[in-house]
Motif scaffolding. Structure first.
Motif, PDB file in Angstrom:
ATOM      1  N   PHE A 133     -13.381  -3.976  10.773  1.00 32.71           N
ATOM      2  CA  PHE A 133     -12.072  -4.107  10.130  1.00 32.71           C
ATOM      3  C   PHE A 133     -12.189  -3.862   8.632  1.00 32.71           C
ATOM      4  N   MET A 134     -13.202  -4.443   8.014  1.00 28.19           N
ATOM      5  CA  MET A 134     -13.381  -4.299   6.570  1.00 28.19           C
ATOM      6  C   MET A 134     -13.666  -2.841   6.187  1.00 28.19           C
ATOM      7  N   VAL A 135     -14.433  -2.142   6.995  1.00 27.13           N
ATOM      8  CA  VAL A 135     -14.702  -0.718   6.738  1.00 27.13           C
ATOM      9  C   VAL A 135     -13.414   0.093   6.884  1.00 27.13           C
ATOM     10  N   VAL A 136     -12.639  -0.195   7.918  1.00 24.38           N
ATOM     11  CA  VAL A 136     -11.369   0.512   8.112  1.00 24.38           C
ATOM     12  C   VAL A 136     -10.463   0.301   6.901  1.00 24.38           C
ATOM     13  N   ILE A 137     -10.330  -0.929   6.455  1.00 22.79           N
ATOM     14  CA  ILE A 137      -9.473  -1.250   5.310  1.00 22.79           C
ATOM     15  C   ILE A 137      -9.989  -0.561   4.043  1.00 22.79           C
ATOM     16  N   GLU A 138     -11.293  -0.579   3.862  1.00 25.36           N
ATOM     17  CA  GLU A 138     -11.852   0.084   2.676  1.00 25.36           C
ATOM     18  C   GLU A 138     -11.549   1.577   2.691  1.00 25.36           C
ATOM     19  N   PRO A 159       0.827  -1.213   0.000  1.00 23.82           N
ATOM     20  CA  PRO A 159       0.000   0.000   0.000  1.00 23.82           C
ATOM     21  C   PRO A 159       0.863   1.264   0.000  1.00 23.82           C
ATOM     22  N   HIS A 160       0.291   2.340  -0.460  1.00 19.49           N
ATOM     23  CA  HIS A 160       0.935   3.654  -0.552  1.00 19.49           C
ATOM     24  C   HIS A 160       1.927   3.730  -1.710  1.00 19.49           C
ATOM     25  N   ARG A 161       2.003   2.693  -2.535  1.00 20.65           N
ATOM     26  CA  ARG A 161       2.859   2.726  -3.722  1.00 20.65           C
ATOM     27  C   ARG A 161       1.973   2.607  -4.958  1.00 20.65           C
ATOM     28  N   TYR A 162       2.466   3.132  -6.056  1.00 23.70           N
ATOM     29  CA  TYR A 162       1.701   3.071  -7.299  1.00 23.70           C
ATOM     30  C   TYR A 162       2.016   1.782  -8.048  1.00 23.70           C
ATOM     31  N   PRO A 163       0.985   1.078  -8.487  1.00 21.57           N
ATOM     32  CA  PRO A 163       1.213  -0.176  -9.216  1.00 21.57           C
ATOM     33  C   PRO A 163       1.743   0.089 -10.626  1.00 21.57           C
ATOM     34  N   GLN A 164       2.522  -0.837 -11.117  1.00 20.84           N
ATOM     35  CA  GLN A 164       3.046  -0.740 -12.474  1.00 20.84           C
ATOM     36  C   GLN A 164       2.103  -1.379 -13.484  1.00 20.84           C
ATOM     37  N   ARG A 165       1.265  -2.303 -13.004  1.00 22.79           N
ATOM     38  CA  ARG A 165       0.335  -3.018 -13.874  1.00 22.79           C
ATOM     39  C   ARG A 165      -0.971  -3.278 -13.136  1.00 22.79           C
ATOM     40  N   LEU A 166      -2.019  -3.427 -13.915  1.00 19.37           N
ATOM     41  CA  LEU A 166      -3.313  -3.840 -13.376  1.00 19.37           C
ATOM     42  C   LEU A 166      -3.393  -5.352 -13.514  1.00 19.37           C
ATOM     43  N   VAL A 167      -3.509  -6.043 -12.405  1.00 22.17           N
ATOM     44  CA  VAL A 167      -3.565  -7.506 -12.420  1.00 22.17           C
ATOM     45  C   VAL A 167      -5.029  -7.924 -12.313  1.00 22.17           C
ATOM     46  N   THR A 168      -5.498  -8.625 -13.338  1.00 17.62           N
ATOM     47  CA  THR A 168      -6.891  -9.084 -13.367  1.00 17.62           C
ATOM     48  C   THR A 168      -6.977 -10.594 -13.553  1.00 17.62           C
ATOM     49  N   GLN A 169      -5.844 -11.255 -13.556  1.00 20.24           N
ATOM     50  CA  GLN A 169      -5.806 -12.699 -13.759  1.00 20.24           C
ATOM     51  C   GLN A 169      -5.727 -13.444 -12.434  1.00 20.24           C
ATOM     52  N   GLY A 170      -5.893 -14.757 -12.543  1.00 17.59           N
ATOM     53  CA  GLY A 170      -5.772 -15.599 -11.350  1.00 17.59           C
ATOM     54  C   GLY A 170      -6.833 -15.252 -10.324  1.00 17.59           C
ATOM     55  N   ILE A 171      -6.405 -15.141  -9.096  1.00 21.76           N
ATOM     56  CA  ILE A 171      -7.315 -14.878  -7.985  1.00 21.76           C
ATOM     57  C   ILE A 171      -8.007 -13.514  -8.127  1.00 21.76           C
ATOM     58  N   PHE A 172      -7.404 -12.620  -8.907  1.00 23.56           N
ATOM     59  CA  PHE A 172      -7.971 -11.291  -9.111  1.00 23.56           C
ATOM     60  C   PHE A 172      -9.174 -11.313 -10.058  1.00 23.56           C
ATOM     61  N   ARG A 223     -10.154   2.538  -1.153  1.00 24.75           N
ATOM     62  CA  ARG A 223     -10.635   3.685  -1.941  1.00 24.75           C
ATOM     63  C   ARG A 223      -9.497   4.405  -2.657  1.00 24.75           C
ATOM     64  N   LYS A 224      -8.399   4.617  -1.963  1.00 20.12           N
ATOM     65  CA  LYS A 224      -7.248   5.285  -2.572  1.00 20.12           C
ATOM     66  C   LYS A 224      -6.636   4.409  -3.666  1.00 20.12           C
ATOM     67  N   GLU A 225      -6.516   3.114  -3.387  1.00 17.67           N
ATOM     68  CA  GLU A 225      -5.941   2.206  -4.375  1.00 17.67           C
ATOM     69  C   GLU A 225      -6.812   2.151  -5.624  1.00 17.67           C
ATOM     70  N   GLU A 226      -8.134   2.115  -5.440  1.00 18.80           N
ATOM     71  CA  GLU A 226      -9.032   2.089  -6.595  1.00 18.80           C
ATOM     72  C   GLU A 226      -8.919   3.384  -7.401  1.00 18.80           C
ATOM     73  N   LYS A 227      -8.813   4.504  -6.721  1.00 16.75           N
ATOM     74  CA  LYS A 227      -8.652   5.792  -7.400  1.00 16.75           C
ATOM     75  C   LYS A 227      -7.356   5.801  -8.217  1.00 16.75           C
ATOM     76  N   ASN A 228      -6.280   5.299  -7.621  1.00 18.14           N
ATOM     77  CA  ASN A 228      -4.998   5.227  -8.336  1.00 18.14           C
ATOM     78  C   ASN A 228      -5.083   4.307  -9.545  1.00 18.14           C
ATOM     79  N   LEU A 229      -5.694   3.134  -9.362  1.00 19.10           N
ATOM     80  CA  LEU A 229      -5.831   2.191 -10.477  1.00 19.10           C
ATOM     81  C   LEU A 229      -6.660   2.793 -11.603  1.00 19.10           C
ATOM     82  N   LYS A 230      -7.748   3.449 -11.232  1.00 19.52           N
ATOM     83  CA  LYS A 230      -8.602   4.078 -12.245  1.00 19.52           C
ATOM     84  C   LYS A 230      -7.841   5.177 -12.982  1.00 19.52           C
TER      85      LYS A 230
END
Length: 152
Positions: free
Chosen positions: A117-122, A70-83, A127-134
Motif C-alpha cells: 500500500f505504501m509503495v502504491v501511494i508513493e 490529490p491532483h490539485r496544486y497547493p497554494q502554500r507549503l505547510v511545514t508546521q504542526g504535524i508536518f 512523487r508527483k506531489e513532491e515534484k509539484n511542491l519542489k
C-alpha cells in the motif's frame, strides 16, 4: 470541441478502501491472528491514531488555506504542526488505519500488504506531489525535505 468532465477514482481513500477490503477478504487465509483483548485494543488504538493523524493534517492544511486533495496544486507549503514530523501525515494515517483494521480482521495477509500500500501511494501520489511542491516552493521545500522524513 466538447468540454468533458474527467471522473477518476484514483484517490488515496479509494486505494485505502481497496486494501481494507483485501485485508477483510484474506482474513484467516494464512491462519488467523489471535483476537485477544490486547490485539483488539491495539487495533482500535492504531485505527484511532490513523484517523486522528489524518484529521489533524487535513485541518492544518485547511487552516493554512491550501488543498489536501490529490491532483490539485497547493497554494502554500505547510511545514508546521504535524508536518514537522512527516511530509505525508495523511498517507501515514492511512497506513496506521490499514494496520489497525488488518489486526482487527485478523488478516496476516492484510498486514503484509501494508508495505505494498505504501509503495502504491508513493508511486501514485507522493512523487508527483513532491515534484509539484519542489516546483512551486523550491528552496523552502528542499530545506523542509532535508529535515523531515517522507513517512515518519
Amino acid at each position: 470541441m466538447e468540454n468533458r468532465i474527467k471522473i477518476t477514482l484514483d484517490y488515496p481513500p479509494v486505494w485505502l478502501a481497496a486494501f481494507l477490503v483485501f485485508a477483510y477478504l484474506t482474513r484467516g487465509v494464512v491462519g488467523p491472528l489471535a483476537q485477544t483483548e490486547a490485539v483488539l485494543a491495539l487495533s482500535f488504538g492504531l485505527i484511532g491514531i490513523g484517523i486522528g493523524v489524518m484529521c489533524i493534517a487535513a485541518f492544518t492544511m485547511w487552516r493554512h488555506k491550501t488543498t489536501f486533495i490529490p491532483h490539485r496544486y497547493p497554494q502554500r507549503l505547510v511545514t508546521q504542526g504535524i508536518f514537522r514530523y512527516s511530509r505525508n501525515p495523511i498517507y501515514l494515517g492511512d497506513a496506521f488505519t490499514l494496520v489497525g483494521f488488518s489486526l482487527l480482521y485478523g488478516s496476516i495477509i492484510g498486514l503484509l500488504s501494508v508495505p505494498v500500500f505504501m509503495v502504491v501511494i508513493e508511486r501514485r501520489f507522493i512523487r508527483k506531489e513532491e515534484k509539484n511542491l519542489k516546483g512551486l516552493f523550491a528552496q523552502d521545500y528542499d530545506l523542509w525535505a532535508k529535515k523531515t522524513r517522507r513517512w515518519m
